[in-house]
Design a protein around this motif. Structure first.
Motif, PDB file in Angstrom:
ATOM      1  N   THR A   1       0.834  -1.202   0.000  1.00  0.00           N
ATOM      2  CA  THR A   1       0.000   0.000   0.000  1.00  0.00           C
ATOM      3  C   THR A   1       0.869   1.252   0.000  1.00  0.00           C
ATOM      4  OG1 THR A   1      -1.774  -1.170   1.151  1.00  0.00           O
ATOM      5  CG2 THR A   1      -1.817   1.246   1.215  1.00  0.00           C
TER       6      THR A   1
ATOM      7  N   ARG B   1       0.850   4.051  -2.880  1.00  0.00           N
ATOM      8  CA  ARG B   1       0.538   5.444  -2.558  1.00  0.00           C
ATOM      9  C   ARG B   1       1.592   6.389  -3.131  1.00  0.00           C
ATOM     10  NH1 ARG B   1       0.552   5.474   2.948  1.00  0.00           N
ATOM     11  NH2 ARG B   1       2.164   7.042   3.276  1.00  0.00           N
TER      12      ARG B   1
ATOM     13  N   PRO C   1      -0.615   7.472  -7.777  1.00  0.00           N
ATOM     14  CA  PRO C   1      -1.269   8.692  -8.259  1.00  0.00           C
ATOM     15  C   PRO C   1      -0.538   9.399  -9.407  1.00  0.00           C
ATOM     16  CG  PRO C   1      -1.412   8.570  -5.884  1.00  0.00           C
ATOM     17  CD  PRO C   1      -0.512   7.445  -6.307  1.00  0.00           C
TER      18      PRO C   1
ATOM     19  N   THR D   1      -0.300  13.078  -1.076  1.00  0.00           N
ATOM     20  CA  THR D   1      -0.471  11.649  -0.813  1.00  0.00           C
ATOM     21  C   THR D   1       0.478  11.135   0.257  1.00  0.00           C
ATOM     22  OG1 THR D   1       1.065  11.083  -2.610  1.00  0.00           O
ATOM     23  CG2 THR D   1      -1.286  11.175  -3.142  1.00  0.00           C
TER      24      THR D   1
ATOM     25  N   ARG E   1      -5.005  14.759   0.409  1.00  0.00           N
ATOM     26  CA  ARG E   1      -4.754  13.338   0.137  1.00  0.00           C
ATOM     27  C   ARG E   1      -6.010  12.657  -0.384  1.00  0.00           C
ATOM     28  NH1 ARG E   1      -2.669   8.781   4.537  1.00  0.00           N
ATOM     29  NH2 ARG E   1      -3.214   6.954   3.257  1.00  0.00           N
TER      30      ARG E   1
ATOM     31  N   THR F   1      -6.231  11.022  -4.106  1.00  0.00           N
ATOM     32  CA  THR F   1      -6.567   9.606  -4.190  1.00  0.00           C
ATOM     33  C   THR F   1      -7.802   9.389  -5.045  1.00  0.00           C
ATOM     34  OG1 THR F   1      -5.610   9.233  -1.999  1.00  0.00           O
ATOM     35  CG2 THR F   1      -7.111   7.549  -2.850  1.00  0.00           C
TER      36      THR F   1
ATOM     37  N   VAL G   1      -8.018   7.218  -8.487  1.00  0.00           N
ATOM     38  CA  VAL G   1      -8.979   6.129  -8.680  1.00  0.00           C
ATOM     39  C   VAL G   1      -9.827   6.394  -9.928  1.00  0.00           C
ATOM     40  CG1 VAL G   1     -11.010   4.997  -7.713  1.00  0.00           C
ATOM     41  CG2 VAL G   1      -9.041   5.498  -6.259  1.00  0.00           C
TER      42      VAL G   1
END
Length: 715
Positions: A99, A103, A107, A392, A401, A405, A409
């Motif tokens: 993760t 991160r 992005p 982020t 953030r 995010t 997505v």
């Protein structure tokens, strides 16, 4: 070429470095222990490497060696971080670590992919959208290197036809290494904790050093063999690239094993020892990194043994320490800043370069255009750091953030959904083309317009431009062609399956595309067609075939197997290509290694039907047509593609049993070889004929084949 890590990717190595600043801030180690002194010079090295990557891509058209610098640093820093966590007894939850990586990398990458997708709609011909869509989706899920490898995308210098996401193969390799490193370090540490709950929390670093070194050796041997066997695949292959990363990981494990004093005291002491020798080592290593791209053709050689040059130079800079003059220079504010924007700069510069070339129609970038690309890339990189990377990295869910995010997505969903949707549309069109093997000679005469004078009113092109790349011979659709790595002689039978007469159709893909005409001729005139095909492999004995700039030994082995089977089969004829285009010069010729094969066949009592190869283009005809060109402007001059006289005729006078077939007049008129004839698209790519057009060649091929064999008269 390789993707540098984001500004927060670089982790400290016990006894070697502290974390690279996150935009000027130093984060505390996750295990609560004090970190060793920070190696600002290695962050500066990233800046130098990305500068080399950009300059070489824009103005040199070459690989700089920066790829190897980044791969080595990735292995060094990321592995050290994992070892430190495992030794400290920290959590071994792989999801947490993955993760964190996503991160950092996700992005900026996803937003770049979305921007590339949108720009492609306006700047690239629609015929390229399907391939690009596949590449965008594979970029989202970090397997674009395999997508490029399996679709035979050679790593090419920038030009308008090159994919704007070609450079992202390295991001995928880097992420795949992260997954492997997490599995190895955390997996073995978990086993150790289960086996000995009261003992050390992980294996000793020196044990990991041995493991990483063994993996590096295996990968190095594999990569060295790949350069010789299939470099186009080898360049993208994670297994071949792994040794570069694993050498960095091995050095990180060695440093961790030597780090017995708190706060990196041993490393600090070591870095002050032998200052002259360390300074000289750093100076030579830095010079090697800078000049590597001028001396070595990385596209043809990396990740083979020559990649040791930049890899060992990078390791030398790590070992030389932070007290050298080179390290001091690399630690200055300029290189630190350049290193901090390295990842987004890498992401943006390549698509900007490709789109610039596409928009201007140029094949190369001049000085002013290149400067503009650099400035635009730096500006976008700076904005990406400020607006995407920084938010982020917050440890809490701040509005920034959350917003970034959400955008990432959305980008992932938009890219994936639009790519899948477009490809589904193309797929339906392709299915319709492949299901319909017939050609209406009245509306789509194709080659019959040249050979039989059949004229038709202009109507819908067949196959449609979007479907053309998949308008393939039945052998490809049915898996009856050996790929680049297969040495076995795959055989299939077409035509009249019960006939006593046999023609073997053998060679590479330029022999294969004649199957679409030979199959119906066999059914009509009572002979079977037995196929032996291998990608990129014309028949050759005694002379090493070449696949681009590399030797192709699998082709030589495959040919020997095929010729042995042909000798045992005793067919009436072998049908194969008899000419090739000259490289760098107009016209075509018959290679001497072709005639060597023919002599062996004649000695085995087999006749040869040698067909003249069709003209080769240097670009995809469908892209040219989609970009506004027409059948003539997108074609090629006949004088440029073909000699005035078929070069294979000489063999017909020298070899009994050899017959020269020439269908050039069914593809070209007296002056030009068009890309569309009689409402039928001639080419499905740069130089392969569409199966639909080959079907319209059946009549003329039947005439020539009947004359050569004496089996029938007329078509």
């Amino acid at each position: 070429m390789h993707a540098p890590q984001s500004s927060t990717d670089t982790e400290s190595v016990a006894g070697t470095s502290a974390p690279v600043p996150v935009q000027g801030h130093i984060t505390a180690p996750p295990d609560g222990r004090s970190r060793p002194p920070q190696r600002h010079d290695l962050n500066g090295l990233r800046g130098v490497a990305i500068a080399l990557v950009v300059v070489f891509h824009i103005w040199m058209g070459r690989v700089s060696g920066g790829v190897d610098v980044f791969l080595t640093l990735s292995g060094f820093f990321f592995t050290a971080s994992l070892l430190r966590s495992a030794e400290s007894g920290a959590s071994l939850n792989p999801i947490t670590r993955i993760t964190r990586v996503l991160r950092r990398l996700g992005p900026p990458l996803l937003i770049t992919l979305l921007a590339v997708g949108v720009a492609s709609v306006f700047l690239l011909p629609r015929t390229r959208w399907a391939d690009l869509g596949d590449q965008l989706v594979s970029g989202v899920f970090y397997y674009v290197n395999w997508q490029l490898a399996t679709t035979a995308n050679d790593y090419l210098a920038a030009d308008p036809s090159v994919s704007p996401v070609q450079h992202l193969w390295s991001v995928a390799v880097q992420f795949q290494f992260y997954l492997l490193a997490i599995a190895v370090v955390f997996g073995l540490a978990w086993v150790r904790r289960i086996a000995r709950p009261e003992g050390p929390r992980s294996l000793r670093p020196r044990t990991f050093a041995v493991i990483f070194a063994l993996m590096a050796v295996l990968s190095f041997v594999y990569a060295a063999d790949g350069v010789r066997r299939h470099q186009a695949w080898n360049y993208y292959d994670t297994g071949a690239r792994l040794w570069e990363i694993m050498l960095g990981a091995t050095v990180a494990a060695v440093f961790a094993a030597r780090s017995n004093n708190p706060a990196g005291e041993s490393s600090a002491r070591d870095s002050r020892a032998w200052p002259t020798a360390r300074g000289a080592l750093a100076g030579v290593a830095m010079a090697v990194i800078v000049v590597c791209g001028f001396l070595v053709d990385g596209v043809a050689a990396f990740p083979g043994p020559l990649a040791l040059i930049p890899v060992l130079a990078t390791l030398a800079l790590i070992v030389a320490g932070s007290q050298t003059a080179v390290a001091t220079t690399l630690s200055n504010r300029f290189f630190a800043w350049l290193g901090s924007i390295a990842f987004p700069l890498y992401l943006w510069h390549w698509p900007l370069l490709i789109f610039y070339l596409s928009a201007t129609g140029r094949s190369q970038v001049d000085l002013s255009g290149g400067v503009g690309i650099v400035v635009a890339s730096i500006a976008l990189a700076f904005l990406t750091v400020r607006l995407v990377e920084r938010p982020t990295q917050s440890t809490t869910f701040t509005p920034g953030r959350i917003a970034v995010t959400a955008c990432a997505v959305f980008a992932a969903i938009a890219v994936t959904a639009s790519s899948i949707g477009w490809n589904a549309f193309i797929s339906r069109s392709i299915t319709a083309v492949q299901a319909d093997g017939s050609v209406d000679e009245m509306t789509h005469p194709g080659a019959l317009e040249l050979t039989d004078g059949i004229r038709a009113e202009s109507t819908t092109l067949s196959p449609p431009l979007y479907s053309a790349p998949e308008d393939l011979p039945a052998s490809t659709l049915e898996g009856c062609i050996a790929d680049f790595e297969t040495r076995d002689a795959i055989s299939c039978t077409y035509g009249d399956l019960d006939a006593n007469r046999t023609i073997v159709l053998a060679g590479g893909s330029h022999a294969e595309h004649w199957l679409s005409a030979l199959d119906p001729l066999g059914s009509r005139h009572g002979f079977k067609v037995v196929t032996f095909f291998k990608m990129g492999c014309p028949l050759s004995v005694d002379t090493m075939p070449m696949l681009g700039a590399n030797e192709y030994p699998d082709c030589l082995d495959w040919t020997q197997t095929v010729l042995a089977e042909v000798a045992a089969m005793k067919p009436a004829y072998v049908f194969t290509t008899a000419t090739r285009p000259r490289e760098g010069f107009p016209g075509d010729y018959t290679p001497s290694f072709y005639t060597e094969v023919w002599r062996q066949l004649v000695a085995d009592g087999v006749g040869i039907l040698g067909v003249r190869d069709t003209p080769w283009l240097a670009y995809r005809a469908i892209d040219c047509l989609a970009d506004g060109g027409d059948a003539t402007s997108c074609g090629i001059s006949r004088d440029e593609a073909l000699d005035p006289v078929n070069p294979a005729l000489a063999a017909s006078f020298q070899l009994p049993g050899f017959s020269a077939l020439d269908l050039s007049d069914a593809v070209c008129d007296t002056t030009v070889c068009r890309v569309e004839q009689g409402n039928v698209l001639v080419y499905r790519d740069e130089h392969h004929l569409t199966a639909t057009y080959v079907r319209t060649l059946t009549t003329e091929l039947g005439r020539q084949l009947g004359t050569a064999t004496g089996w029938w008269t007329g078509p």
